[in-house]
Design a protein around this motif. Structure first.
Motif: not given
Length: 100
Positions: A14-36
């Protein structure tokens, strides 16, 4: 398998899945950072073993679609681990009821 191990494995999942969701959400929220990050990885791969033509033909790993897929995977993984914790809880409850 020991019930405490089943509970611990479920909680850890559950903790790993929560971390995965948090990271994916951050990538969606800030696409410029992911692109960098992708551009940095491309620069490093050009300096490494990949040729320039391989780098130009590769697709960015952190696209919005990939982030959405990762988000859905994290959600499903969390739900699966929740079910395993609930099952271990039921088994523990049954054992306690049997002894009492």
């Amino acid at each position: 398998m020991d019930i405490s191990n089943a509970l611990a494995a479920g909680v850890q999942g559950m903790q790993r899945a929560s971390q995965q969701v948090t990271e994916a959400s951050a990538e969606l929220a800030n696409p410029q950072q992911s692109n960098a990050r992708w551009q940095q990885a491309q620069t490093e791969s050009v300096n490494g073993s990949e040729t320039a033509s391989e780098t130009l033909n590769s697709v960015p790993a952190n696209t919005a679609t990939d982030s959405l897929v990762s988000l859905a995977q994290g959600e499903q993984t969390f739900e699966a681990n929740t079910r395993s914790v609930e099952t271990a809880d039921e088994v523990l409850g049954t054992l306690i009821d049997t002894k009492v």
